[in-house]
Write an enzyme that holds these catalytic residues in place. Structure first.
Site, PDB file in Angstrom:
ATOM      1  N   ASP A 373       0.834  -1.207   0.000  1.00  0.00           N
ATOM      2  CA  ASP A 373       0.000   0.000   0.000  1.00  0.00           C
ATOM      3  C   ASP A 373       0.869   1.257   0.000  1.00  0.00           C
ATOM      4  OD1 ASP A 373      -2.340   1.448   0.042  1.00  0.00           O
ATOM      5  OD2 ASP A 373      -2.475   1.448   2.228  1.00  0.00           O
ATOM      6  N   HIS A 390       2.879   3.576  -8.981  1.00  0.00           N
ATOM      7  CA  HIS A 390       2.767   2.139  -9.254  1.00  0.00           C
ATOM      8  C   HIS A 390       3.994   1.632 -10.005  1.00  0.00           C
ATOM      9  CE1 HIS A 390      -1.232   2.157  -7.650  1.00  0.00           C
ATOM     10  NE2 HIS A 390      -1.654   3.049  -8.541  1.00  0.00           N
ATOM     11  N   LEU A 482      11.420 -20.292  -3.697  1.00  0.00           N
ATOM     12  CA  LEU A 482      10.294 -19.537  -3.162  1.00  0.00           C
ATOM     13  C   LEU A 482       9.030 -19.778  -3.985  1.00  0.00           C
ATOM     14  CD1 LEU A 482       9.159 -17.127  -1.399  1.00  0.00           C
ATOM     15  CD2 LEU A 482       9.976 -15.633  -3.242  1.00  0.00           C
TER      16      LEU A 482
END
Length: 603
Positions: A373, A390, A482
């Site tokens: 955020d 962004h 991962l």
């Protein structure tokens, strides 16, 4: 032609030396698994011998682990609470061993090696292990529907691991959709055969694992069985159950069109169970005193031709055999370049040269979820369009993934675009989705050892983006580093609603009983049922809410809120969050143990 160092495609030959031959400790571990499998279930051991030699050690490890855990739950002279504690301790130890890549326990060591070598995701076994523990306290099931659900919870996850094992070797065990029901009934028949075989041992513990629906047509049979008394009612019940099990395991259509190797395995398993059922029928009153054993001649009549058929089938079948798995000790570290799959690279170092903190394995989270955020506010504070925030956030995303790989985090989930984000300006939406597409197509994360997964709705996103998300899932499915889950057009309530709809469909088709639904049933119908629960949920941007993100998986997550806007984050912020998590005491609703009183001081 040189062979790839990570995988080799070989024809199976008797001279092949399996992975257990790489070091003495591992060899001893696999041999113990083989002995354990043979002692606990000779029929399973015989079936494993029909498999290619390269797959046998992995199957020994799986079955030995299941047997050992089951033994902990079934110790006859131990109180149920202590048995449950020991079973839970074994499960926690396995989770720890999988995280660090090794184990001091030989059977778990072999299982950890098998999981790493064959890229098996053992998280699917959690439900089966939990069911074994729950059975310690005794479970009486009212009808066959409940019995089937319970049996499938316990055995199907283990069988699925064997299926995945074959798929990793390049031989599919996938059944046609119209034969899935026959396969499930076959598994149920094997479970019923096991229950009848172990009847004497269960009765000695005061347990009767048949559903009440099976006992009702035979008045007095339940009381006689619990008193271990043979009676006409008991004889009729056993005859009925063996006939039922024989019908369930006799599924010749199930293997039609299947590869002859797996087909021989399943057909032989069915034949061995029929031989066992013959022994149960012939046992009479001794069935209540000891497990019946089929004759050696009867077993040989089944196994001798099966060995010939399986040998021929596998001799003509090329299999993908994994190379050695590097042994890991202590905290998970990125694999050295020599052991990393070809074409993959390590994450680049931090510009300041900082390294991740050393977190004890038992304090390390398995799954971290991040709400990224603050992109728009970061841009506005700098007088830039929100879209620039962004774009700047992509660098923070990369840094976070680099940090997760460096510290050895198994699962990272990123909230990239929510179902509510469609309310934003069209240009801002386009910028976000284009940035995601660019990372998928040309980003530097493509060449790291991470398995990409996507969670979200496919119906509203641009089809090019949906294609890219699915392409990356497929392209990276075999990687073992991962697991990176990107949530794009994701909403927690939407996920729960779709899962509920899937459960309704399953109930309508008779696959689940609505009156017996539990949390595990719901979890199995989630889009990613093998996703582990979130241990740590981290949100940036100085907001303190979870915003419809993973409400089911994060029910017991530790929360970590930071003021930094997402573009200001790098891998050190992730490490700080994990370090703070490692210092917290997680109780999952339990009370904090009171400190022991200090002894009185003697004056």
């Amino acid at each position: 032609m040189p062979l790839d160092t990570a995988t080799r495609t070989w024809h199976v030959r008797p001279a092949f030396r399996g992975p257990e031959a790489e070091d003495p400790t591992l060899r001893a571990a696999y041999r113990l698994c083989r002995r354990t499998t043979r002692q606990h279930d000779p029929a399973i051991h015989a079936l494993v011998q029909l498999m290619p030699a390269v797959l046998r050690p992995a199957c020994w490890a799986l079955w030995a682990a299941a047997s050992v855990h089951d033994d902990l739950a079934d110790q006859p002279d131990v109180e149920p609470a202590l048995r449950a504690a020991r079973a839970d301790s074994w499960t926690r130890a396995l989770q720890h061993d999988l995280a660090v890549g090794t184990s001091a326990d030989p059977i778990r060591y072999a299982l950890v090696d098998t999981a790493g070598r064959w890229r098996l995701d053992l998280s699917g076994l959690q439900g089966a292990l939990a069911r074994t523990r729950d059975d310690i306290h005794g479970v009486r099931l009212p009808d066959w529907a409940a019995w089937r659900a319970r049996c499938n919870e316990g055995i199907l996850p283990w069988v699925d691991q064997v299926r995945h094992l074959f798929e990793q070797a390049g031989t599919s065990l996938t059944l046609r959709l119209d034969r899935q029901a026959e396969y499930k009934r076959f598994i149920e028949g094997s479970q019923l055969t096991d229950i009848l075989t172990d009847l004497s041992a269960d009765l000695a513990e005061g347990e009767l694992l048949l559903p009440l629906e099976a006992l009702e047509p035979f008045p007095g049979a339940e009381a006689d069985l619990l008193r271990r008394r043979w009676s006409p009612a008991v004889a009729a019940l056993i005859t009925e159950q063996t006939a039922l099990a024989r019908r369930w395991v006799s599924r010749p259509a199930m293997t039609r069109g299947m590869h002859p190797g797996p087909a021989t395995l399943l057909d032989t398993a069915a034949a061995l169970m029929r031989v066992q059922l013959d022994a149960i029928d012939a046992a009479g009153p001794t069935l209540l005193k000891r497990p019946p054993l089929p004759s050696l001649a009867a077993r040989t009549r089944v196994l001798a031709p099966a060995r010939l058929r399986s040998s021929l089938a596998w001799s003509l079948t090329p299999l993908t055999v994994p190379g050695p798995r590097s042994r890991v000790a202590g905290r998970r570290e990125p694999s050295p370049a020599a052991d990393r799959p070809a074409g993959l690279r390590p994450p680049p170092p931090h510009p300041d040269g900082v390294r991740p903190p050393r977190i004890p394995a038992d304090r390390m989270p398995t799954h971290v979820a991040v709400i990224m955020d603050g992109n728009g506010r970061w841009a506005v504070q700098r007088g830039l369009p929100r879209s620039e925030g962004h774009r700047a956030g992509i660098a923070a995303l990369r840094e976070t993934v680099y940090g997760a790989l460096e510290i050895g985090l198994p699962h990272l989930t990123l909230y990239m675009f929510s179902t509510e984000n469609w309310k934003r300006d069209t240009e801002e939406i386009a910028t976000i989705l284009e940035a995601i597409q660019g990372e998928l197509d040309d980003g530097p994360l493509r060449d790291l050892d991470l398995r990409h997964r996507w969670s979200g709705r496919p119906d509203r996103l641009p089809q090019d983006l949906v294609h890219a998300l699915r392409r990356e899932e497929h392209r990276t499915r075999g990687r073992t580093g991962l697991t990176l889950t990107t949530c794009v057009d994701y909403g927690g309530r939407d996920e729960i609603t779709r899962t509920a709809a899937a459960l309704v469909r399953a109930a309508r088709e008779g696959e689940v009983d609505p009156d017996l639904l539990g949390e595990d049933d719901f979890a199995r119908h989630l889009p990613h049922p093998d996703m582990p629960d979130v241990d740590l949920l981290w949100r940036t941007g100085d907001e303190q809410r979870v915003s419809n993100f993973l409400p089911w998986q994060a029910a017991y997550a530790e929360l970590h809120f930071t003021q930094d806007h997402w573009p200001d984050v790098d891998r050190r912020n992730l490490w700080q969050a994990i370090s703070e998590y490692s210092r917290r005491q997680r109780r999952h609703g339990a009370a904090v143990p009171a400190p022991a009183p200090s002894p009185e001081r003697v004056m």
